[in-house]
Scaffold this motif. Sequence first.
Motif, short mmCIF file in Angstrom:
data_model
loop_
_atom_site.label_atom_id
_atom_site.label_comp_id
_atom_site.label_asym_id
_atom_site.label_seq_id
_atom_site.Cartn_x
_atom_site.Cartn_y
_atom_site.Cartn_z
N LYS A 103 0.82 -1.21 0.00
CA LYS A 103 0.00 0.00 0.00
C LYS A 103 0.86 1.27 0.00
N HIS A 104 1.78 1.34 0.95
CA HIS A 104 2.67 2.51 1.02
C HIS A 104 4.04 2.20 0.42
N GLY A 105 4.02 1.39 -0.60
CA GLY A 105 5.26 0.92 -1.22
C GLY A 105 6.26 2.01 -1.58
N PRO A 106 5.83 3.04 -2.30
CA PRO A 106 6.80 4.08 -2.69
C PRO A 106 7.54 4.68 -1.50
N THR A 107 6.81 5.06 -0.48
CA THR A 107 7.45 5.66 0.69
C THR A 107 8.36 4.66 1.39
N LEU A 108 7.85 3.44 1.58
CA LEU A 108 8.65 2.41 2.24
C LEU A 108 9.94 2.17 1.47
N PHE A 109 9.81 2.04 0.18
CA PHE A 109 10.98 1.73 -0.64
C PHE A 109 12.05 2.80 -0.51
N LEU A 110 11.63 4.05 -0.57
CA LEU A 110 12.60 5.14 -0.47
C LEU A 110 13.27 5.17 0.90
N SER A 111 12.50 4.88 1.93
CA SER A 111 13.10 4.84 3.26
C SER A 111 14.13 3.72 3.36
N LEU A 112 13.75 2.57 2.84
CA LEU A 112 14.67 1.44 2.86
C LEU A 112 15.94 1.78 2.09
N LEU A 113 15.74 2.38 0.91
CA LEU A 113 16.89 2.77 0.10
C LEU A 113 17.77 3.75 0.86
N GLY A 114 17.13 4.62 1.60
CA GLY A 114 17.87 5.59 2.39
C GLY A 114 18.77 4.92 3.40
N PHE A 115 18.21 4.03 4.17
CA PHE A 115 19.01 3.35 5.18
C PHE A 115 20.07 2.46 4.53
N ALA A 116 19.71 1.85 3.42
CA ALA A 116 20.67 1.00 2.73
C ALA A 116 21.89 1.82 2.32
N TYR A 117 21.61 3.05 1.91
CA TYR A 117 22.69 3.91 1.45
C TYR A 117 23.43 4.50 2.64
N ALA A 118 22.70 4.79 3.70
CA ALA A 118 23.29 5.43 4.87
C ALA A 118 24.20 4.45 5.61
N GLU A 119 23.65 3.37 6.04
CA GLU A 119 24.48 2.32 6.59
C GLU A 119 25.14 1.69 5.37
N ILE A 120 26.40 1.93 5.21
CA ILE A 120 27.03 1.45 3.99
C ILE A 120 27.18 -0.06 4.06
N GLN A 121 26.09 -0.73 3.76
CA GLN A 121 26.06 -2.18 3.82
C GLN A 121 26.66 -2.71 2.52
N GLY A 122 27.88 -3.14 2.63
CA GLY A 122 28.59 -3.63 1.45
C GLY A 122 27.80 -4.65 0.67
N HIS A 123 27.17 -5.56 1.38
CA HIS A 123 26.52 -6.65 0.67
C HIS A 123 25.32 -6.16 -0.13
N LEU A 124 24.70 -5.06 0.33
CA LEU A 124 23.55 -4.54 -0.41
C LEU A 124 23.99 -3.80 -1.67
N ARG A 125 25.06 -3.05 -1.52
CA ARG A 125 25.59 -2.35 -2.69
C ARG A 125 26.03 -3.37 -3.74
N ARG A 126 26.68 -4.42 -3.27
CA ARG A 126 27.12 -5.47 -4.18
C ARG A 126 25.92 -6.12 -4.88
N TYR A 127 24.89 -6.40 -4.08
CA TYR A 127 23.68 -7.02 -4.64
C TYR A 127 23.08 -6.13 -5.73
N THR A 128 22.95 -4.86 -5.44
CA THR A 128 22.35 -3.95 -6.41
C THR A 128 23.18 -3.87 -7.68
N MET A 129 24.47 -3.78 -7.51
CA MET A 129 25.33 -3.64 -8.68
C MET A 129 25.35 -4.92 -9.52
N GLU A 130 25.33 -6.05 -8.84
CA GLU A 130 25.35 -7.32 -9.58
C GLU A 130 24.07 -7.51 -10.38
N HIS A 131 22.93 -7.15 -9.78
CA HIS A 131 21.66 -7.45 -10.41
C HIS A 131 21.15 -6.33 -11.31
#
Lengths: 215, 215
Positions: A103-131
């Motif tokens: 239902k609130h997908g757009p907002t949720l997604f952006l928040s998640l993306l924010g934290f993913a980018y903020a906490e420099i989670q190497g494995h998430l950056r790798r996942y995004t770049m690979e896929h």
Amino acid sequence: MAKRITTQEKILNAAEALFAEQGFEQTSLRQITTEANVNLASVNYHFGSKKALIQAVMARYLEVFMPKLAEQLTVLNARGNFSTRDVFDCFREPLAELKQVRKHGPTLFLSLLGFAYAEIQGHLRRYTMEHFGEVMALLLDTLHQANPQLSPVDMFWRLHFVLGATVFAQVSGPALREIAAADFGEAVAADQVIDRLIPFLAGGLDAASHSSTVE
Amino acid sequence: MAKRITTQEKILNAAEALFAEQGFEQTSLRQITTEANVNLASVNYHFGSKKALIQAVMARYLEVFMPKLAEQLTVLNARGNFSTRDVFDCFREPLAELKQVRKHGPTLFLSLLGFAYAEIQGHLRRYTMEHFGEVMALLLDTLHQANPQLSPVDMFWRLHFVLGATVFAQVSGPALREIAAADFGEAVAADQVIDRLIPFLAGGLDAASHSSTVE
DNA sequence: ATCCATTTTAAACATGCGTTTTAATTTAAA
DNA sequence: TTTAAATTAAAACGCATGTTTAAAATGGAT
């Protein structure tokens, strides 16, 4: 009648809500499993680890968002002769599509993306770049076409400035909306933040580069 | 000859270096005390808690930076007739002054500010607002004068977009500089990131507001 | 030199974390 | 109905964290 909800879905739903609110690292598996009304061990059973759970939460959105974005960018590239603003507008529809995921997908997604980018989670950056590395490359190329006066390295940096402003606007969004409402008596919906953001970003990207401002 | 360094200073120096590199939450007291060659308990003895240590680290910089910034803004306001770019340039000198606190003070301070803003540490925001709230208000007012066409609430949001982009540029700075060097074969010094950032920010702030772009 | 406050030290404490283990239970196929 | 696989459940494990305790060492002032 009501569709049966599996344990995996219960976990994913509880996790994404807590992640979007508190960030990945701050959210414990115990919080998630309590909220989801499932056993603590079931996260490791179904997903293997917390890292894998984080990826699964992001994947639900990225797998919808990224192909749609690639589609929009491809159409724009085929059309040719476009502005920075046009490129940013390519994000609107793919983002809106996320309402179908949640239902609130757009907002949720952006928040998640924010934290993913903020906490420099190497494995998430790798996942995004690979896929979705090709989509990112397409975006960079499209932006460069819209601003041929900027060098590729200039565009690289500005794209990350854009990301930074976006991500921050989203992560601190709730707190800022509260302050704004108190100070200016003006309630701002989450969607309207994006409307305020886009002109700012486009203005920044279109600005003359630093080298040309040095006398 | 060599000036005697107290335990408190040893702790502050080790803490700020680690905080700037890893963030506040990610850095443990054991890391800090090991790096500083002091006993673990001395942090709690001298500062009371980890929270208080974080505030002490920030205070060393804020107490130099904020008065200088207020001075610059006051001069600009007295002069009148200034642009957004002029407002941003008010930050250059106060930032450069931080070299007197520490050799790489400007860079360290921005990194710390980044993490402080990223990890939404309530106590740090409270501290800043309690001690330097007037400077923040002065900044907002000055920016509003430079952009009278923007409403106060518009300016409020854009200032936070600016903060977001800045903070992110700094926190992800090292990683981005690495990528940029690899992809474009162009090494970028930390100071030059700010030179790239300022035109972007000024362009964004000066952009027409969303209401005027709605047909 | 003695005394007392300050500081340093080593050890333990309490808590929360992700993960693993082992057994009970449910589910679905034979 | 029986049997085997999949899932859930409760408990414990190992580890890292911030903090506290209590004893030892230090350093000036009397």
